[in-house]
Scaffold this motif. Structure first.
Motif, PDB file in Angstrom:
ATOM      1  N   ALA A  48      65.483  57.535  15.623  1.00  0.00           N
ATOM      2  CA  ALA A  48      66.219  58.639  15.022  1.00  0.00           C
ATOM      3  C   ALA A  48      66.720  59.608  16.082  1.00  0.00           C
ATOM      4  N   SER A  51      69.178  57.139  18.865  1.00  0.00           N
ATOM      5  CA  SER A  51      70.504  56.775  18.375  1.00  0.00           C
ATOM      6  C   SER A  51      71.546  57.858  18.643  1.00  0.00           C
ATOM      7  N   PRO A  52      71.361  59.116  18.193  1.00  0.00           N
ATOM      8  CA  PRO A  52      72.376  60.137  18.500  1.00  0.00           C
ATOM      9  C   PRO A  52      72.441  60.499  19.969  1.00  0.00           C
ATOM     10  N   SER A  88      73.990  59.937  12.940  1.00  0.00           N
ATOM     11  CA  SER A  88      72.548  60.036  12.698  1.00  0.00           C
ATOM     12  C   SER A  88      72.229  59.717  11.247  1.00  0.00           C
ATOM     13  N   ALA A 137      66.053  62.801  11.346  1.00  0.00           N
ATOM     14  CA  ALA A 137      67.320  62.444  11.977  1.00  0.00           C
ATOM     15  C   ALA A 137      68.200  63.681  12.164  1.00  0.00           C
ATOM     16  N   GLY A 141      69.345  64.685  15.744  1.00  0.00           N
ATOM     17  CA  GLY A 141      70.777  64.759  16.019  1.00  0.00           C
ATOM     18  C   GLY A 141      71.176  66.132  16.502  1.00  0.00           C
TER      19      GLY A 141
END
Length: 279
Positions: A48, A51-52, A88, A137, A141
């Motif tokens: 979580a 990824s961003p 996100s 997330a 993010g």
């Protein structure tokens, strides 16, 4: 799963056992903990943030100078923030779809139907699990965007201030919840996790790349600008930017609201199909 049904029986006058007692709240809690445990074991909380962060790294570093030169000194960190937050949310949706698909493949959903439990309990438990991951997330993010250089635009600089930033984050969170709702339904309908991954990941990836989230609209070829301007991700991105700038109107936010309700309707249709299959 054995803890899902609370033990305990009522005896009639002859000592015969009647129907087992069930506690829906306890069942919901047990299934929610089960879902969160699976999320933790799969490393989804870590991804979580990764990824961003990776998305910001891959786009911000190589493109910030190019975009600034092409768009008259545009602050690319401010510009990129909405699409980073949306991606996100896309990660949460993909995770929700995969977990739902694996439960279906392993027969978990079918087994829940024969237990003395309300039919909505598994759905509400999955929703609670997805909601917790969505909050994580959103925080991750936002942290990635802050590290990238994004900041709320102060009121004295004709921006929306902290209130505008909060409204933008709430908007993307609501859209993210709707996406996870649809993705959960996709996971229940799709026959395999691999099919689920394609159904959820490809549309968000393609629409994300062909949106005004990563590049200003004027940098796209003229023949595709109409699609880029009006597709759903660009509409949400535009609403978020104007909320943060303090210039949002109903005409700006309305498309995102209608897309939200459209996603809810689509999710309900998918759950209806899944219920008929399981039943």
């Amino acid at each position: 799963m054995t803890a899902v049904v609370e033990s305990g029986y009522d005896d009639d006058l002859d000592g015969e056992l009647l129907h087992p007692k069930t506690n829906p709240l306890q069942q919901w809690w047990v299934l929610t903990v089960r879902g969160l445990t699976k999320v933790f074991r799969n490393g989804e909380f870590i991804f979580a943030f990764v990824s961003p962060a990776m998305l910001a790294l891959c786009f911000y570093l190589p493109l910030r100078k190019v975009v600034a030169e092409a768009a008259d000194g545009l602050d690319y960190a401010q510009f990129l923030m909405p699409i980073i937050m949306l991606q996100s949310m896309s990660f949460v949706a993909s995770s929700a779809a995969m977990r739902s698909a694996f439960d279906g493949m392993e027969g978990v959903n079918a087994r829940f139907r024969v237990l003395p439990m309300p039919a909505l309990v598994p759905f509400v438990a999955r929703t609670a699990t997805n909601f917790v991951l969505l909050l994580v997330a959103l925080i991750c993010g936002l942290a990635a965007c802050l590290l990238m250089g994004w900041r709320p635009i102060p009121l004295d600089e004709d921006g929306g201030g902290l209130q505008g930033a909060v409204l933008a984050i709430v908007l993307v969170g609501v859209i993210g919840w709707a996406l996870s709702f649809v993705a959960d339904g996709v996971g229940m309908v799709a026959k395999t996790p691999s099919a689920t991954s394609q159904l959820v990941a490809f549309p968000t990836l393609i629409l994300g790349m062909l949106s005004s989230g990563f590049m200003p609209l004027m940098l796209f070829p003229e023949w595709i600008r109409g699609f880029v301007r009006n597709q759903p991700i660009s509409q949400v991105v535009k609403a978020m930017r104007e909320l943060m700038e303090g210039t949002a109107t109903w005409d700006t936010v309305a498309p995102s609201v209608w897309w939200f309700f459209g996603l809810i309707v689509l999710g309900l249709m998918l759950f209806g199909v899944a219920a008929r299959r399981i039943g």
